[in-house]
Design a protein around this motif. Structure first.
Motif, PDB file in Angstrom:
ATOM      1  N   ALA A 298      23.119  43.616   4.424  1.00  0.00           N
ATOM      2  CA  ALA A 298      22.318  43.845   3.221  1.00  0.00           C
ATOM      3  C   ALA A 298      22.125  42.533   2.461  1.00  0.00           C
ATOM      4  O   ALA A 298      22.986  41.649   2.485  1.00  0.00           O
ATOM      5  N   GLU A 299      20.989  42.410   1.799  1.00  0.00           N
ATOM      6  CA  GLU A 299      20.688  41.165   1.103  1.00  0.00           C
ATOM      7  C   GLU A 299      21.757  40.824   0.077  1.00  0.00           C
ATOM      8  O   GLU A 299      22.095  39.653  -0.134  1.00  0.00           O
ATOM      9  N   ASP A 300      22.314  41.854  -0.564  1.00  0.00           N
ATOM     10  CA  ASP A 300      23.363  41.641  -1.556  1.00  0.00           C
ATOM     11  C   ASP A 300      24.726  42.081  -1.037  1.00  0.00           C
ATOM     12  O   ASP A 300      25.626  42.413  -1.811  1.00  0.00           O
ATOM     13  N   GLY A 301      24.896  42.083   0.294  1.00  0.00           N
ATOM     14  CA  GLY A 301      26.139  42.550   0.889  1.00  0.00           C
ATOM     15  C   GLY A 301      27.321  41.658   0.538  1.00  0.00           C
ATOM     16  O   GLY A 301      27.188  40.443   0.361  1.00  0.00           O
ATOM     17  N   GLU A 302      28.479  42.266   0.471  1.00  0.00           N
ATOM     18  CA  GLU A 302      29.703  41.550   0.101  1.00  0.00           C
ATOM     19  C   GLU A 302      30.009  40.407   1.066  1.00  0.00           C
ATOM     20  O   GLU A 302      30.565  39.376   0.673  1.00  0.00           O
ATOM     21  N   TRP A 303      29.648  40.581   2.356  1.00  0.00           N
ATOM     22  CA  TRP A 303      29.965  39.573   3.367  1.00  0.00           C
ATOM     23  C   TRP A 303      28.734  38.814   3.862  1.00  0.00           C
ATOM     24  O   TRP A 303      28.864  37.946   4.731  1.00  0.00           O
ATOM     25  N   THR A 304      27.565  39.129   3.337  1.00  0.00           N
ATOM     26  CA  THR A 304      26.332  38.560   3.883  1.00  0.00           C
ATOM     27  C   THR A 304      26.323  37.043   3.826  1.00  0.00           C
ATOM     28  O   THR A 304      25.979  36.372   4.816  1.00  0.00           O
ATOM     29  N   ARG A 305      26.685  36.470   2.710  1.00  0.00           N
ATOM     30  CA  ARG A 305      26.663  35.015   2.570  1.00  0.00           C
ATOM     31  C   ARG A 305      27.632  34.354   3.544  1.00  0.00           C
ATOM     32  O   ARG A 305      27.316  33.337   4.168  1.00  0.00           O
ATOM     33  N   ALA A 306      28.828  34.925   3.679  1.00  0.00           N
ATOM     34  CA  ALA A 306      29.810  34.344   4.593  1.00  0.00           C
ATOM     35  C   ALA A 306      29.308  34.386   6.026  1.00  0.00           C
ATOM     36  O   ALA A 306      29.484  33.419   6.791  1.00  0.00           O
ATOM     37  N   VAL A 307      28.685  35.497   6.430  1.00  0.00           N
ATOM     38  CA  VAL A 307      28.169  35.603   7.791  1.00  0.00           C
ATOM     39  C   VAL A 307      27.034  34.607   8.012  1.00  0.00           C
ATOM     40  O   VAL A 307      26.958  33.946   9.063  1.00  0.00           O
ATOM     41  N   ARG A 308      26.152  34.461   7.046  1.00  0.00           N
ATOM     42  CA  ARG A 308      25.054  33.500   7.187  1.00  0.00           C
ATOM     43  C   ARG A 308      25.582  32.077   7.277  1.00  0.00           C
ATOM     44  O   ARG A 308      25.100  31.270   8.093  1.00  0.00           O
ATOM     45  N   ASP A 309      26.552  31.749   6.433  1.00  0.00           N
ATOM     46  CA  ASP A 309      27.123  30.405   6.481  1.00  0.00           C
ATOM     47  C   ASP A 309      27.793  30.148   7.829  1.00  0.00           C
ATOM     48  O   ASP A 309      27.700  29.043   8.385  1.00  0.00           O
ATOM     49  N   TRP A 310      28.487  31.144   8.341  1.00  0.00           N
ATOM     50  CA  TRP A 310      29.129  31.038   9.662  1.00  0.00           C
ATOM     51  C   TRP A 310      28.086  30.796  10.744  1.00  0.00           C
ATOM     52  O   TRP A 310      28.259  29.929  11.603  1.00  0.00           O
ATOM     53  N   GLU A 311      27.008  31.526  10.716  1.00  0.00           N
ATOM     54  CA  GLU A 311      25.979  31.398  11.746  1.00  0.00           C
ATOM     55  C   GLU A 311      25.179  30.104  11.596  1.00  0.00           C
ATOM     56  O   GLU A 311      24.542  29.658  12.551  1.00  0.00           O
ATOM     57  N   ASP A 312      25.218  29.486  10.415  1.00  0.00           N
ATOM     58  CA  ASP A 312      24.534  28.205  10.223  1.00  0.00           C
ATOM     59  C   ASP A 312      25.314  27.038  10.817  1.00  0.00           C
ATOM     60  O   ASP A 312      24.758  25.951  11.003  1.00  0.00           O
ATOM     61  N   GLY A 313      26.589  27.235  11.073  1.00  0.00           N
ATOM     62  CA  GLY A 313      27.410  26.187  11.667  1.00  0.00           C
ATOM     63  C   GLY A 313      27.719  26.517  13.123  1.00  0.00           C
ATOM     64  O   GLY A 313      26.967  27.196  13.807  1.00  0.00           O
ATOM     65  N   ARG A 314      28.839  25.999  13.600  1.00  0.00           N
ATOM     66  CA  ARG A 314      29.298  26.323  14.949  1.00  0.00           C
ATOM     67  C   ARG A 314      29.899  27.726  14.958  1.00  0.00           C
ATOM     68  O   ARG A 314      30.671  28.071  14.068  1.00  0.00           O
ATOM     69  N   ILE A 315      29.563  28.484  15.968  1.00  0.00           N
ATOM     70  CA  ILE A 315      30.106  29.843  16.066  1.00  0.00           C
ATOM     71  C   ILE A 315      31.531  29.765  16.614  1.00  0.00           C
ATOM     72  O   ILE A 315      31.741  29.379  17.763  1.00  0.00           O
TER      73      ILE A 315
END
Length: 257
Positions: free
Chosen positions: A73-90
């Motif tokens: 969800a756009e305002d999901g509790e974990w959304t930002r963390a998941v996006r930041d993770w996927e922006d770097g090395r998996i």
């Protein structure tokens, strides 16, 4: 770890964690903050899970988190963390816990996924050097398990994560690899196929390819393939090939009905 999948428009150059292989070209992902996806397997002394069940449960745990509204969800509790993770090395790291350690880990935000004998808890991504204290002390190396009997044939109609038969990996290392393979499959599916797989409980099988010839066919066929950078346990190269099911997770497949 480089994760490659045919047609992955979102990440056309593939994915690799822990460094680069065969290239001196700077990767913009290295400039991003680095995160890791923690997984913890419950490993009680008197009732350890079967190896194959633990590998399958780890893969399903990754899919469960990726599909959770807190991560999507756009305002999901974990959304930002998941996006930041996927922006770097998996990165995925599997640790083990029992008794009080497991109970403490279970109090942290996350999702526990159960198999026939395995319990795996997956947590939202955390900074590479910012693990919660309840998890940072858990052991990561040497996690190994056995199957009490040879695994049955893969479930018909559902995807299979095929392991490279030439590799010897601890259960912890193999669980991370199957998690990578499940993530590749997820990326390759459209919304309808994702919803169908989720409704099926993310059913999948993990098996070792029966022989080198079959493995070569899998890795040369255009299926999603996980490629390890070779920093721990094994040499660089392919570890998991993801074959789709006839009914669920309709990726390319080689298996005959």
């Amino acid at each position: 770890m480089r994760l490659t999948v045919a047609g992955a428009d979102r990440h056309p150059a593939g994915w690799q964690t822990g460094g680069v292989t065969g290239s001196d070209i700077p990767d913009p992902r290295d400039a991003a903050p680095q995160f890791v996806l923690p997984l913890v397997v419950r490993l009680e002394k008197d009732r350890p899970p079967a190896r194959t069940d633990a590998l399958q449960t780890a893969a399903r745990a990754v899919l469960t988190l990726l599909s959770d509204e807190r991560a999507t969800a756009e305002d999901g509790e974990w959304t930002r963390a998941v996006r930041d993770w996927e922006d770097g090395r998996i990165r995925k790291v599997v640790r083990r816990a029992r008794g009080a350690e497991w109970r403490k880990a279970s109090t942290l935000p996350g999702i526990t996924v159960t198999g026939e004998s395995a319990e795996v808890r997956v947590f939202p991504p955390v900074p590479l050097d910012g693990w919660p204290r309840e998890l940072v002390k858990l052991q990561v190396s040497g996690t190994d398990l056995d199957d009490p009997a040879p695994p049955a044939a893969p479930a018909p109609g559902r995807p299979v994560l095929w392991l490279n038969p030439a590799l010897e990996m601890t259960a912890g290392k193999a669980m991370a690899q199957t998690g990578h393979g499940a993530q590749l499959a997820w990326w390759a599916l459209d919304d309808e196929a994702r919803a169908a797989w989720r409704a099926d409980g993310f059913a999948l099988s993990v098996r070792t390819a029966p022989d080198p010839e079959h493995w070569s066919e899998l890795t040369a066929s255009g299926l999603p393939v996980v490629r390890d950078a070779g920093f721990t346990e094994i040499a660089p190269g392919p570890t998991v090939a993801v074959e789709g099911g006839q009914r669920i997770c309709p990726l390319p497949r080689l298996r005959r009905p």
